[in-house]
Design an enzyme around this catalytic site. Structure first.
Site, PDB file in Angstrom:
ATOM      1  N   PHE A  29      -4.187 -12.556  -2.558  1.00  0.00           N
ATOM      2  CA  PHE A  29      -4.700 -11.491  -3.425  1.00  0.00           C
ATOM      3  C   PHE A  29      -4.120 -10.153  -3.015  1.00  0.00           C
ATOM      4  CE2 PHE A  29      -8.093 -14.551  -4.119  1.00  0.00           C
ATOM      5  CZ  PHE A  29      -8.389 -14.348  -5.458  1.00  0.00           C
ATOM      6  N   ASP A  30      -3.876  -9.321  -3.984  1.00  0.00           N
ATOM      7  CA  ASP A  30      -3.583  -7.919  -3.738  1.00  0.00           C
ATOM      8  C   ASP A  30      -4.946  -7.236  -3.721  1.00  0.00           C
ATOM      9  OD1 ASP A  30      -2.163  -5.388  -3.813  1.00  0.00           O
ATOM     10  OD2 ASP A  30      -2.865  -5.246  -5.873  1.00  0.00           O
ATOM     11  N   LYS A  31      -5.049  -6.063  -3.086  1.00  0.00           N
ATOM     12  CA  LYS A  31      -6.371  -5.448  -3.024  1.00  0.00           C
ATOM     13  C   LYS A  31      -6.630  -4.507  -4.212  1.00  0.00           C
ATOM     14  CE  LYS A  31      -7.335  -1.915  -0.451  1.00  0.00           C
ATOM     15  NZ  LYS A  31      -7.982  -0.964  -1.351  1.00  0.00           N
ATOM     16  N   THR A  32      -5.857  -3.387  -4.206  1.00  0.00           N
ATOM     17  CA  THR A  32      -6.138  -2.352  -5.187  1.00  0.00           C
ATOM     18  C   THR A  32      -5.922  -2.854  -6.601  1.00  0.00           C
ATOM     19  OG1 THR A  32      -5.153  -0.950  -3.536  1.00  0.00           O
ATOM     20  CG2 THR A  32      -5.762   0.088  -5.610  1.00  0.00           C
ATOM     21  N   ASP A  56      -1.644  -6.905  -9.565  1.00  0.00           N
ATOM     22  CA  ASP A  56      -1.699  -6.085 -10.775  1.00  0.00           C
ATOM     23  C   ASP A  56      -0.593  -5.044 -10.845  1.00  0.00           C
ATOM     24  OD1 ASP A  56      -2.823  -4.462  -8.713  1.00  0.00           O
ATOM     25  OD2 ASP A  56      -3.518  -3.124 -10.296  1.00  0.00           O
TER      26      ASP A  56
END
Lengths: 808, 58
Positions: free
Chosen positions: A511-514, A702
């Site tokens: 997963f990416d965070k932001t 994203d």
């Protein structure tokens, strides 16, 4: 949150700040508005008699922004003749035609609102929005109205329109789509007609249909099936021919062999008036396959469009500084060495170096770094980043294809082409299958030729028809098409055929965070009062000061601006904060050091917590308050991640942010594997490392910075609100933005794989039992035809079970 | 069954007509936006704000 926020803006749905007092009279009621921008937009909608929009809309509108004079002036540049050459078509009588990309369309009411509003303008000949693509065709009479007036009218009601050049690609897509539709229709109607006659023939076989009628029906079926085979099934033949020329056996080879073989045999049967015809099977098979391919193509084109919209990241115009002054020119006309002025809030058009001024820039679109970076004289500026505080003068270093922006696009292209390994495996299996099929047919032909030459042709034909890989080749696409449409209803768009198959085998998710696990934007979390004051007045003071700054944090705080409190003597210091006078008192807002420099009393500093952004407010005597802003974790994230863990998948968190922020998010979400300060290259290496250990990795992200990783991971998902580039490189898009749909998609993918296995098992079982029977002459050709159709139908019906959405 | 020799050619003609109609529809771009018209029909263009009470509340 501690502040009182009971009301939501009637227009955009965001909470109305306690200190704001905007409202618009809509159908006799005073509706609350959160800001001047929304108020202006809503007022424009009311004034134009379009209030029905508010009753019909099904989504909230984008936040209205005030129409700044410089933006309006910039729109006028679109009227320039030399610029219009690239995107405007001039018809006779001054009527011009352009394509527009629209931003902010969320539901059908938006389409209605825009069309109604623009079509009412005098001089607009036609304005038509395509709901699926959110693009519009505009025709107007240039002697009555200018393009900029129309663009202004659209921005007046809260949407943004960009003229663009509908390039080559889009026209190719349109042609492709039309061609496929024609083929599907021919195959579909042909199938229905031939089936009618086939039913009569099957019934006739039992009721002694006379020979003349039977032959008549054969000829009619031949007449109808011919365009199906020659026109509708053409793509299979073309691609099979291409496969053969490149000496490899793809799935299209057995498909063409089946269609072509069965058709030719049927023609032979009709002409010689003996044997059996298979026109119904041929048409039906063609129709099913074409439909599956059409659905896949539509999804792919939709994703491809997103890539094209990436160019929107860059502005169309730049302010060039010349000896005579400043002039606005199209970005395409910039050359290396030009000097460009970048005002606060502008996007850097190309790569370059700062020659004058200092400011902070937001590179988050390109690097994912959520905090603004300082840029001073001599520093490098990346095209696509946003200038935040003060004007910069930049020397152009790189343009066009050489920019970082263009290189990210190229990186993405390459990663995408490296991908379709799974597709190749399916093709290889088909290759073996067709080879085996040909060998069996040859052996059967040879054996019968030795023993009973008069039956040989029909037995070989029955063998070929029975072994037709129809069921086999429909097994996977039918299941995937059904699952895809179910997921689309859920808000998960599948853009590549292999995505589901791969998703079901995933054992690691990155997963990416932001913007992925978090909302992606800062929110005012808490106000800590430090010295005899109250929240409302602190907020008002902060808002009054911050409304002078363009910094993203300032914008959040200035949303609480009230009319009664205004600041004078404003002094904004880049990278530090803002100073101003309110009611004869000097205040400062910004970093701790900056604010504490205003007073002499030593007050113990507030414990610094670097997990979130903190903004301090103080006056000449002491520190007043500290505002704590953080990027909130998406609702349902925790639950979704827990379900994913239960599905036996390891979760990783990779972020470009600093370690404290990442650590805090990882702790909240109970994640053990996390890494901070990851550049796109690091993320790519991390994923490659996992892959080299034999794991199947899914990536959820994203941003533009995630794009290469998204393309590299075996399967990737982008958030619906993410950048266009992320969309373009992802295999699936979570349009719903609900993380909970992720485990549901995985569950769906696993079910799909189960169905595919059942289908394949059935298809293989059918072929394996039927081949010996046909080869030994027990199966009459008409039985083979019936079996072939029935096996395909069974596979399709089994796949349709995926249309139902079942809980886990 | 001489009636067949009349009916079947008529069927073929009808099919040909259907094909022609569809080709025309594709060519004139009627399949370009498959979602829009479904929504558009629900939004009445002639609706004036003061006529809204006639409409079904939902």
């Amino acid at each position: 949150m501690n502040t009182k926020m009971e009301q939501n803006c009637f227009h955009c749905g965001l909470p109305v700040p306690a200190t704001a007092s905007y409202s618009v009279d809509i159908n006799g009621r005073q509706e609350p508005m959160c800001c001047r921008g929304c108020q202006a937009v809503a007022q424009a909608i009311v004034n134009n008699g379009l209030t029905a929009f508010y009753e019909q809309r099904t989504g909230v509108s984008p936040k209205g922004s005030e129409q700044l004079p410089e933006i309006l002036k910039q729109m006028e540049l679109y009227d320039r003749q030399d610029l219009q050459n690239s995107f405007v078509e001039i018809n006779e009588n001054e009527v011009r035609e352009a394509s527009l990309m629209l931003e902010g369309i969320v539901c059908s009411a938006c389409v209605w609102l825009n069309e109604k509003h623009v079509n009412a303008l005098p001089g607009v000949v036609e304005f038509h929005i395509n709901y699926s693509t959110q693009r519009a065709r505009l025709r107007w009479d240039d002697s009555q109205i200018h393009l900029s007036d129309i663009l202004k009218a659209i921005s007046e009601i809260g949407y943004i329109a960009h003229p663009y050049n509908p390039d080559h690609q889009e026209q190719i897509h349109r042609k492709e789509r039309q061609k496929s539709l024609r083929r599907i229709f021919i195959a579909g109607i042909g199938m229905m007609q031939v089936m009618t006659f086939a039913v009569a023939l099957y019934a006739g076989a039992y009721q002694d249909m006379d020979q003349t009628t039977k032959i008549f029906f054969w000829w009619i079926s031949l007449l109808i099936a011919t365009p199906v085979v020659l026109y509708a099934a053409q793509p299979f033949f073309v691609s099979a021919w291409r496969d053969l020329k490149s000496r490899h056996l793809g799935m299209d080879v057995p498909v063409s062999l089946a269609i072509g073989g069965a058709y030719l045999a049927s023609v032979w049967a009709t002409v010689t008036q003996q044997g059996e015809v298979y026109f119904d099977s041929v048409s039906m098979f063609t129709f099913f396959l074409l439909t599956g391919r059409f659905l896949e193509m539509s999804a792919r084109q939709r994703a491809g469009q997103a890539a094209e919209e990436l160019m929107r990241l860059l502005p169309a115009f730049a302010l060039r500084k010349t000896a005579e002054g400043e002039e606005m020119i199209p970005v395409a006309d910039l050359v290396v060495g030009d000097q460009v002025v970048i005002k606060p809030g502008d996007i850097v058009p190309v790569d370059g170096t700062v020659v004058e001024g200092s400011s902070s820039v937001d590179e988050s679109l390109l690097t994912g770094e959520s905090k603004a970076l300082r840029r001073i004289n001599g520093d490098f500026l990346v095209g696509g980043s946003v200038n935040i505080e003060s004007p910069l003068l930049m020397r152009v270093d790189k343009i066009g294809e050489e920019t970082v922006h263009a290189s990210i696009v190229r990186l993405l292209d390459r990663a995408q082409t490296e991908k379709p390994e799974i597709a190749r495996i399916a093709d290889r299996v088909a290759g073996w299958f067709v080879a085996a099929l040909l060998i069996v047919a040859t052996v059967v032909a040879w054996w019968w030729w030795q023993h009973a030459p008069e039956d040989a042709f029909w037995i070989v034909l029955a063998t070929l028809v029975v072994t037709c890989p129809c069921a086999l080749s429909l097994a996977t696409p039918a299941a995937i098409a059904a699952a895809t449409s179910t997921l689309t209803r859920l808000g998960v768009l599948t853009t590549r055929g292999h995505a589901l198959e791969t998703l079901s085998r995933v054992n690691h998710i990155v997963f990416d965070k932001t913007g992925t696990l978090t909302e992606g934007r800062l929110k005012l979390e808490q106000i800590k009062i430090l010295h005899e004051s109250d929240e409302v007045s602190c907020l008002a003071i902060a808002a009054a000061l911050e409304s002078w700054s363009e910094h993203p944090i300032a914008k959040i705080l200035s949303r609480n601006k009230s009319k009664t409190i205004t600041a004078t003597g404003i002094n904004a210091i880049a990278g530090k904060g803002v100073e101003g006078i309110i009611d004869n008192r000097r205040y400062r807002i910004g970093s701790y050091d900056f604010v504490s420099g205003l007073y002499t009393d030593a007050v113990d500093p507030v414990t610094s917590d670097r997990r979130c952004s903190q903004v301090y407010l103080g006056n000449e005597k002491h520190m007043l308050a500290v505002f704590i802003l953080s990027d909130a974790i998406r609702t349902g994230a925790q639950e979704a991640l827990r379900t994913i863990k239960k599905q036996g998948i390891a979760i990783h968190l990779l972020s470009g942010d600093d370690s404290e922020t990442v650590e805090s998010v990882a702790q909240t979400l109970e994640l053990q594997n996390y890494k901070a300060r990851m550049l796109p290259e690091d993320k790519l290496a991390y994923v490659q490392d996992l892959q080299s250990k034999g794991h199947v990795v899914a990536m959820v992200g994203d941003g533009v910075n995630d794009a290469p990783v998204l393309a590299r991971a075996q399967v990737s998902l982008a958030m619906g609100g993410g950048t266009q580039l992320a969309h373009a490189s992802a295999d699936m898009i979570l349009l719903s933005e609900e993380l909970q749909h992720l485990p549901e998609s995985i569950h769906m993918a696993r079910r799909t794989l189960g169905i595919i296995r059942q289908n394949l098992f059935w298809a293989v079982l059918y072929n394996v039992t039927a081949i010996p029977l046909a080869a030994s002459g027990f199966i009459a050709p008409w039985m083979a035809a019936l079996g072939m159709s029935a096996s395909s139908l069974l596979v399709v019906l089994n796949a349709l079970r995926l249309k139902k959405l079942t809980g886990q | 069954m001489p009636s067949l020799y009349l009916i079947v050619p008529i069927v073929i003609l009808l099919v040909a007509l259907a094909v022609w109609l569809f080709m025309w529809a594709v060519k004139s771009g009627q399949f370009e936006d498959l979602e829009g018209p479904a929504h558009r029909i629900l939004l009445d263009d002639d609706l004036k704000p003061d006529q809204e009470k006639d409409k079904n509340p939902d």
